[in-house]
Design a protein around this motif. Structure first.
Motif, short mmCIF file in Angstrom:
data_model
loop_
_atom_site.label_atom_id
_atom_site.label_comp_id
_atom_site.label_asym_id
_atom_site.label_seq_id
_atom_site.Cartn_x
_atom_site.Cartn_y
_atom_site.Cartn_z
N ARG A 117 2.46 4.31 4.48
CA ARG A 117 2.74 3.58 3.25
C ARG A 117 3.49 2.32 3.67
NH1 ARG A 117 -0.73 6.23 1.65
NH2 ARG A 117 -0.62 7.97 0.21
N GLU A 142 -8.16 2.77 1.51
CA GLU A 142 -7.37 4.00 1.62
C GLU A 142 -7.65 4.72 2.95
OE1 GLU A 142 -7.85 3.16 -2.75
OE2 GLU A 142 -9.21 3.21 -1.05
N GLU A 143 -8.90 4.73 3.35
CA GLU A 143 -9.28 5.36 4.62
C GLU A 143 -8.70 4.57 5.80
OE1 GLU A 143 -13.32 6.23 7.27
OE2 GLU A 143 -13.53 5.68 5.16
N SER A 198 -4.80 5.14 5.80
CA SER A 198 -4.33 6.50 5.53
C SER A 198 -3.23 6.93 6.50
CB SER A 198 -5.49 7.48 5.58
OG SER A 198 -5.99 7.56 6.90
N ARG A 212 0.14 2.69 -4.91
CA ARG A 212 -1.11 2.07 -5.32
C ARG A 212 -1.56 1.08 -4.25
NH1 ARG A 212 -0.79 -3.13 -6.93
NH2 ARG A 212 1.27 -3.97 -7.13
N VAL A 213 -2.82 0.73 -4.32
CA VAL A 213 -3.34 -0.27 -3.38
C VAL A 213 -3.21 -1.63 -4.03
CG1 VAL A 213 -5.37 -1.08 -2.13
CG2 VAL A 213 -4.98 1.37 -2.41
N ARG A 243 -7.58 -4.72 -1.62
CA ARG A 243 -8.88 -4.19 -2.02
C ARG A 243 -9.92 -5.32 -2.12
NH1 ARG A 243 -9.72 0.61 -3.65
NH2 ARG A 243 -7.65 0.99 -4.49
N TYR A 285 0.90 -1.15 0.00
CA TYR A 285 0.00 0.00 0.00
C TYR A 285 0.93 1.19 0.00
CZ TYR A 285 -3.21 3.61 1.44
OH TYR A 285 -3.94 4.77 1.48
N SER A 300 -13.24 2.54 2.86
CA SER A 300 -12.27 2.24 1.81
C SER A 300 -10.95 1.82 2.43
CB SER A 300 -12.05 3.46 0.91
OG SER A 300 -11.32 4.45 1.61
#
Length: 159
Positions: free
Chosen positions: A140, A133-134, A137, A114-115, A120, A111, A131
């Motif tokens: 990395r 990403e959330e 967050s 890109r994920v 995902r 992560y 998400s």
């Protein structure tokens, strides 16, 4: 051929010698986990163990920002199971105990810019409404899942 303790093995910190990333790395997580390999019968067991550790680590990371009221408490277990199944599929046929670094990019899970599709997909299959990403967050991650070596690099960005 079995390795004995200490034979031809680097210390976990040796893996990072000379490594200087661009930017600031605030934290390097989970440096290494050493195993001593056995003949073929145990290779699948070793791979499954490494995958369970990796799936547990990612589950722990998303749990930090996970909302159980929105997603339900069982979604974390489903995420773990789905991620472990995806990693097993990814690593099968690409687990080289004789040369652990061979194929390490293929077996990695990230992560960063890109994920990783496995993260995902695991979140979607688990029914997690937040998400990925959330949930991840502010950080990395790149995780390398190699026979006998478990390395996760994490960049933690201050707000």
């Amino acid at each position: 051929q079995q390795r004995t303790k200490g034979e031809n093995q680097k210390k976990p910190t040796d893996l990072l010698d000379g490594w200087a990333p661009l930017g600031t790395v605030s934290l390097v997580l989970h440096a290494c986990k050493w195993k001593y390999t056995a003949p073929c019968a145990d290779l699948r067991k070793l791979m499954r163990e490494e995958i369970q550790v990796a799936a547990s680590w990612w589950t722990k990371e998303i749990k930090k920002k996970y909302d159980a009221k929105t997603n339900g408490p069982e979604a974390l277990e489903k995420f773990h199971s789905s991620l472990a199944a995806g990693l097993t599929k990814r690593c099968t046929g690409h687990w080289h105990v004789e040369d652990p670094m061979k194929g390490c990019a293929y077996r990695s899970l990230s992560y960063d810019s890109r994920v990783d599709p496995l993260l995902r997909k695991a979140a979607e299959e688990a029914g997690i409404k937040q998400s990925i990403e959330e949930l991840l967050s502010g950080s990395r991650y790149i995780m390398f899942i190699n026979p006998g070596i478990f390395l996760t690099l994490a960049w933690i960005f201050a707000p």
